[in-house]
Design an enzyme around this catalytic site. Sequence first.
Site, mmCIF file in Angstrom:
data_model
loop_
_atom_site.group_PDB
_atom_site.id
_atom_site.type_symbol
_atom_site.label_atom_id
_atom_site.label_comp_id
_atom_site.label_asym_id
_atom_site.label_seq_id
_atom_site.Cartn_x
_atom_site.Cartn_y
_atom_site.Cartn_z
ATOM 1 N N ASP A 72 -3.254 -2.997 -2.481
ATOM 2 C CA ASP A 72 -4.325 -1.992 -2.492
ATOM 3 C C ASP A 72 -4.219 -1.160 -3.785
ATOM 4 O O ASP A 72 -3.167 -1.097 -4.414
ATOM 5 C CB ASP A 72 -4.199 -1.078 -1.268
ATOM 6 C CG ASP A 72 -5.417 -0.174 -1.114
ATOM 7 O OD1 ASP A 72 -5.278 0.899 -0.495
ATOM 8 O OD2 ASP A 72 -6.503 -0.525 -1.613
ATOM 9 N N ASN A 73 -5.326 -0.533 -4.173
ATOM 10 C CA ASN A 73 -5.335 0.496 -5.231
ATOM 11 C C ASN A 73 -4.965 0.034 -6.630
ATOM 12 O O ASN A 73 -4.411 0.805 -7.419
ATOM 13 C CB ASN A 73 -4.401 1.661 -4.863
ATOM 14 C CG ASN A 73 -4.629 2.163 -3.487
ATOM 15 O OD1 ASN A 73 -3.754 2.036 -2.614
ATOM 16 N ND2 ASN A 73 -5.802 2.725 -3.242
ATOM 17 N N LYS A 90 2.724 3.341 -5.724
ATOM 18 C CA LYS A 90 2.225 2.284 -6.618
ATOM 19 C C LYS A 90 3.289 1.799 -7.595
ATOM 20 O O LYS A 90 3.264 0.649 -8.008
ATOM 21 C CB LYS A 90 0.965 2.762 -7.340
ATOM 22 C CG LYS A 90 -0.081 3.355 -6.392
ATOM 23 C CD LYS A 90 -0.334 2.485 -5.132
ATOM 24 C CE LYS A 90 -0.967 3.294 -4.012
ATOM 25 N NZ LYS A 90 -0.976 2.558 -2.702
ATOM 26 N N GLU A 137 -11.506 4.154 -0.889
ATOM 27 C CA GLU A 137 -11.892 4.477 0.496
ATOM 28 C C GLU A 137 -12.748 5.738 0.589
ATOM 29 O O GLU A 137 -12.475 6.746 -0.022
ATOM 30 C CB GLU A 137 -10.641 4.635 1.398
ATOM 31 C CG GLU A 137 -9.550 5.545 0.878
ATOM 32 C CD GLU A 137 -8.496 4.788 0.107
ATOM 33 O OE1 GLU A 137 -8.806 3.756 -0.509
ATOM 34 O OE2 GLU A 137 -7.344 5.222 0.095
ATOM 35 N N ASP A 192 0.833 -1.209 0.000
ATOM 36 C CA ASP A 192 0.000 0.000 0.000
ATOM 37 C C ASP A 192 0.860 1.248 0.000
ATOM 38 O O ASP A 192 0.441 2.310 0.481
ATOM 39 C CB ASP A 192 -0.927 -0.009 1.219
ATOM 40 C CG ASP A 192 -2.042 1.009 1.101
ATOM 41 O OD1 ASP A 192 -2.618 1.403 2.142
ATOM 42 O OD2 ASP A 192 -2.355 1.442 -0.032
#
Length: 214
Positions: free
Chosen positions: A169-170, A144, A199, A141
């Site tokens: 994540d993401n 990226k 989120e 996380d």
Amino acid sequence: TGSSRPQRILKAVQKNATKGDPQSVISAIDYYCRHKEWAMNVGDDKGLILDSVLTEVNPSMALELGTYCGYSSVRIARLLSPNSKLITVEFNPAFAAIARQIIAYAGLQDKVTIVEGASGDLIPKMKERFGLKSFDFVFLDHWKDRYVPDTKLLEDCGLLRKGTVLLADNVICPGAPEYLKYVRNNPRYESRYYPSVLEYTKAEDGLEKSVFLG
Ligand SMILES: CCc1ncnc2c1ncn2[C@@H]1O[C@H](/C=C/CNC(=O)c2cc(-c3ccc(F)cc3)cc(O)c2O)[C@@H](O)[C@H]1O
Ligand SMILES: [Mg+2]
């Protein structure tokens, strides 16, 4: 000068959560970031997926890359079995200091070790520093564009074993396209996408779970 967003999140925890109660810390952060000020925590929607994957894996040794305020550190550590540990990596000392206080407020300081520094520098030192063989679970996380190089580094340092679960994540927003290409077209990983939302918003996002096959 004024306070920072992480400092305001810590204040919201100290005001609205109960010391030693991880769920109340999670709820206080989610309430603050949904209703007062957005922040890049994995959040409550994706957090439920994180919880279920973590419960399924039940890791003895977990690694998190990108602590920020410690929200996902608390989500992960609260579900660990006794004697299981989370190592979380954060290179911003100010963020690490806030995270340390939030993790301690939740009463999880004995299960979480925050290591300050860049993941690329710290990963090669993990075996010797923590006397560990490999990680059972890794939550990605952080920046990226670091997901792929750090995954390769974890492989090269022998920190992944047959069955290690990576959860990223993401992968949609902000997106990690190189990472998706890397794990989805790689015979050494079995990947699955868990659709969710960014989120505290209705925007699309999701988590990618990838099992290392050795
Ligand atoms: C050098 C390697 C390395 N080593 C050690 N620590 C490192 C590190 N690289 C980064 N860190 C720390 O990790 C955290 C950064 C995390 C980066 N995360 C997002 O950018 C993100 C953005 C959105 C979003 C923003 C705006 C939007 F509009 C939509 C979505 C949503 C999300 O969930 C997101 O995670 C900070 O604490 C860094 O100090
Ligand atoms: Mg994130």
